[in-house]
Motif scaffolding. Sequence first.
Motif, short mmCIF file in Angstrom:
data_model
loop_
_atom_site.label_atom_id
_atom_site.label_comp_id
_atom_site.label_asym_id
_atom_site.label_seq_id
_atom_site.Cartn_x
_atom_site.Cartn_y
_atom_site.Cartn_z
N ARG A 174 63.59 85.20 37.04
CA ARG A 174 62.61 84.55 36.16
C ARG A 174 61.29 84.34 36.89
O ARG A 174 61.24 84.27 38.11
CB ARG A 174 63.13 83.20 35.64
N PHE A 227 57.65 81.76 36.44
CA PHE A 227 57.31 80.43 35.92
C PHE A 227 55.93 80.46 35.27
O PHE A 227 55.14 81.37 35.51
CB PHE A 227 57.31 79.41 37.06
N ARG A 232 53.90 79.71 41.19
CA ARG A 232 54.82 79.12 42.18
C ARG A 232 55.13 80.08 43.32
O ARG A 232 56.30 80.23 43.72
CB ARG A 232 56.11 78.66 41.51
N PHE A 266 55.15 81.22 47.28
CA PHE A 266 55.24 80.51 48.56
C PHE A 266 53.90 80.72 49.25
O PHE A 266 53.63 81.79 49.79
CB PHE A 266 56.40 81.05 49.39
N GLU A 277 54.51 90.01 50.93
CA GLU A 277 55.74 90.75 51.25
C GLU A 277 56.90 89.80 51.52
O GLU A 277 58.02 90.03 51.05
CB GLU A 277 55.48 91.62 52.48
N GLN A 278 56.63 88.70 52.23
CA GLN A 278 57.69 87.73 52.50
C GLN A 278 58.12 87.00 51.23
O GLN A 278 59.29 86.65 51.08
CB GLN A 278 57.23 86.71 53.55
N ASN A 279 57.18 86.81 50.30
CA ASN A 279 57.56 86.24 49.01
C ASN A 279 58.62 87.10 48.34
O ASN A 279 59.63 86.60 47.83
CB ASN A 279 56.33 86.13 48.10
N MET A 337 60.46 89.40 49.86
CA MET A 337 61.64 89.51 50.73
C MET A 337 62.60 88.35 50.49
O MET A 337 63.82 88.51 50.57
CB MET A 337 61.20 89.51 52.20
N THR A 338 62.03 87.17 50.23
CA THR A 338 62.88 85.99 49.98
C THR A 338 63.86 86.26 48.85
O THR A 338 65.06 85.98 48.96
CB THR A 338 62.00 84.77 49.63
N ALA A 339 63.34 86.84 47.77
CA ALA A 339 64.21 87.13 46.64
C ALA A 339 65.21 88.23 47.00
O ALA A 339 66.40 88.14 46.64
CB ALA A 339 63.38 87.55 45.44
N GLY A 393 67.76 86.84 49.15
CA GLY A 393 68.57 85.93 48.32
C GLY A 393 69.71 86.65 47.61
O GLY A 393 70.74 86.06 47.31
N ARG A 436 58.49 96.51 49.47
CA ARG A 436 57.38 97.47 49.47
C ARG A 436 57.47 98.45 48.30
O ARG A 436 56.45 98.83 47.73
CB ARG A 436 57.36 98.23 50.80
N ARG A 470 58.05 89.33 42.51
CA ARG A 470 59.08 88.59 43.26
C ARG A 470 60.37 88.48 42.45
O ARG A 470 61.47 88.62 43.00
CB ARG A 470 58.55 87.20 43.62
N LEU A 523 64.71 90.62 42.96
CA LEU A 523 66.13 90.26 42.81
C LEU A 523 66.92 91.44 42.26
O LEU A 523 68.14 91.41 42.23
CB LEU A 523 66.29 89.08 41.85
N ILE A 534 63.30 82.94 57.00
CA ILE A 534 62.39 83.21 55.87
C ILE A 534 62.85 82.42 54.64
O ILE A 534 62.04 81.82 53.93
CB ILE A 534 62.35 84.73 55.57
N LEU A 535 64.15 82.41 54.40
CA LEU A 535 64.66 81.66 53.24
C LEU A 535 64.35 80.17 53.39
O LEU A 535 63.95 79.51 52.42
CB LEU A 535 66.17 81.85 53.11
N ALA A 592 58.29 75.64 51.14
CA ALA A 592 57.10 75.84 50.32
C ALA A 592 57.33 75.41 48.87
O ALA A 592 56.45 74.79 48.26
CB ALA A 592 56.68 77.31 50.36
N ASP A 593 58.48 75.76 48.30
CA ASP A 593 58.72 75.45 46.89
C ASP A 593 60.22 75.57 46.62
O ASP A 593 60.74 76.68 46.47
CB ASP A 593 57.93 76.42 46.00
N ALA A 629 61.09 77.40 43.19
CA ALA A 629 60.92 78.86 43.22
C ALA A 629 61.96 79.50 44.13
O ALA A 629 62.46 80.60 43.85
CB ALA A 629 59.51 79.20 43.69
N CYS A 670 65.00 82.34 43.44
CA CYS A 670 65.17 83.56 44.25
C CYS A 670 66.59 83.64 44.81
O CYS A 670 66.87 84.49 45.66
CB CYS A 670 64.17 83.57 45.40
N GLY A 671 67.47 82.75 44.39
CA GLY A 671 68.86 82.81 44.82
C GLY A 671 69.10 82.16 46.18
O GLY A 671 70.15 82.37 46.78
N VAL A 672 68.12 81.39 46.67
CA VAL A 672 68.24 80.81 48.01
C VAL A 672 69.08 79.53 47.98
O VAL A 672 68.79 78.62 47.21
CB VAL A 672 66.85 80.48 48.59
N ARG A 722 49.70 96.22 58.42
CA ARG A 722 50.89 95.63 57.84
C ARG A 722 51.60 94.81 58.88
O ARG A 722 51.70 95.20 60.05
CB ARG A 722 51.82 96.72 57.30
#
Lengths: 247, 359
Positions: free
Chosen positions: A87, A89, A93, A95, A101-103, A105-107, A110, A123, A154, A158, B202-203, B209-210, B213, B217-219, B348
């Motif tokens: 989803r 928002f 929202r 990070f 890229e890290q945003n 990567m988090t998903a 996850g 990427r 992001r 998933l 990272i997680l 941060a949030d 959110a 992201c499944g964290v 990068r």
Amino acid sequence: MNQLAENSLETRNVHVAFGGIHALSGVDITIKTGMVQGLIGPNGAGKTTLVNVLSGFQKPTRGHVVLNGKDVSGDGPQKLARAGVGRSFQAARLFQDMSVEQNLMTAAIGTGLNKADAIIRSREILDWMGLGHHGAVLGGALSYGDERRISIARALALHPKFLLLDEPASGMNAEESQNLMSIIRAIPAHFNCGVLLIEHNMEVIMGVCEHVYVVDGGRSLANGTPREVQDNPDVRRAYLGEEDAAA
Amino acid sequence: MSNATTTPYQSFLSRHFAVLLIAACLVFIVCLVHLFGSVMVQRVVIEALIRIVIVVGIYIFTGNSGIISFGSVTFMAIAAYATGWQTCCEMLKPITMSGLPSILRDNSYPVYVSALTSVSLAALAAFVVGLILMRLGGLAASISTLAILFILNVSYSNWETVTMGTASMVGLPTYITPWIALGAALIAVVCAWVFQNSARGILLRATRADEVAAAACGVSLYWSRLIAWTLSGAVMGLAGVLTAHFLGTVSINSYFLNLTFLALAMLVVGGMKSLSGAVVGVVVVSTIVDMFRRLEAGVSLGDTTLSLPAGTQELVLAGVMIVILMFRKDGLMGGKEFCLPKRWAAVRSESVTSERNAQ
């Protein structure tokens, strides 16, 4: 189990009450893979509450959420995200102090990917959306339009089976909105998922969605093709008011 | 694309510049002290290196999760007492700590074995405590860590047959040289860096941060925090072992609010969102504290001795903190890591090839 149940995310007679206020009262919708569906309704109709229910952020007071034939009403957002419900928002929202890229990567992490594979997936998605050049930029340094597109990217990281987009085009100008809609239109085929698009802008909904649900006052008002919904007098009344609709 | 011209060496340097710079500076300082420093200067440097271990230990959890831990010093105390029980004088233990189990009371162990077991005990204690506390978030989690510190302090202060209560345990071997302290500081810094750049790190930073959110992201907040808390406990345990064998004594009052707030002040001054900030905070605050400590003790100018009133260092430190928080609320480093100048840095931030090679 029928074919529909195996590839769908459904609410069955879902009720949500906050104290004495009924935000949702017996809403049924079915999101199928392979297509973009719309969810519309006036302000306060319960659209975001319904998305919160579908994504596990809000437990239904009554009724069920069913994912691929399995009752997931009690599951939290983390579990549903890992099960394939992504989803975005109303506010992006992102990070803020992490790179784009890290945003993503988090998903990806996850869902259980290792870091190297998460980088590759992130990427790929950024490149597919034409945002590859933003990879190293901090989430807090993006323009408004880019923020919103990255929030969708992001959610796509998933690799969801069902993607719920809560007013992704709000605040965008006409050109940005058109570009975003062409991306959203291509998502089901590219990611083999279903999309539920919540949007105020009827033009956007009519241009992108194959099927539209309408809620008003927490109740299902209508559903059908965009043309059927547009011609529905109840929908016109809800959007335009009783007298205007009659006119 | 620009990164096509980036060599693996450049990419590695770019990605790990902060930790390489910190390590190089620490090694350089210890080399200088080894070659030219007096015993007094060596002690100052050892103290600063131990403070780096302490602050980095707190940073691993607080910096990555955003939850301020008031209780991390607990695990220093646990490790300090554990290494004391294993290494302090065999003749004294039956008299002063008669309640110890005979395996500790009647035996002494090599210092490196005791260091390893003490750090492991601190990590285990952190893990067990974290199983409960990491279910909490925000202020509730912070206050509950403070409660853990109080529980330990009260328990150890009154467990006289084992801890000697509020009296000091003495007779510990003092083997901490600048090189050993440097090794420990490098271990702490590298652990923190590896963790914050790992998938779990990272997680955890995403949850800082949030949280909402991150959940989408499944964290899982719980496991990400528990891992960081346990690692933080292990590093704090290392700091406890260092402190005990640097001073040669262990006293429960050394591991309480003063140390907690001094360490947090260092983290706040440098900036708690980056490892570079944690290290910079230690350097700045240690410099202020040591400078004013000497001025309080008195400086000879010819026939006269000038000295500042007692408590000046605390007042100056408080003033510096207020000024920094007013003008740089994210600390001196502003949440950023040291990085290569742009013209040297890869476009990068990370190279897939290098990631794969590293695995």
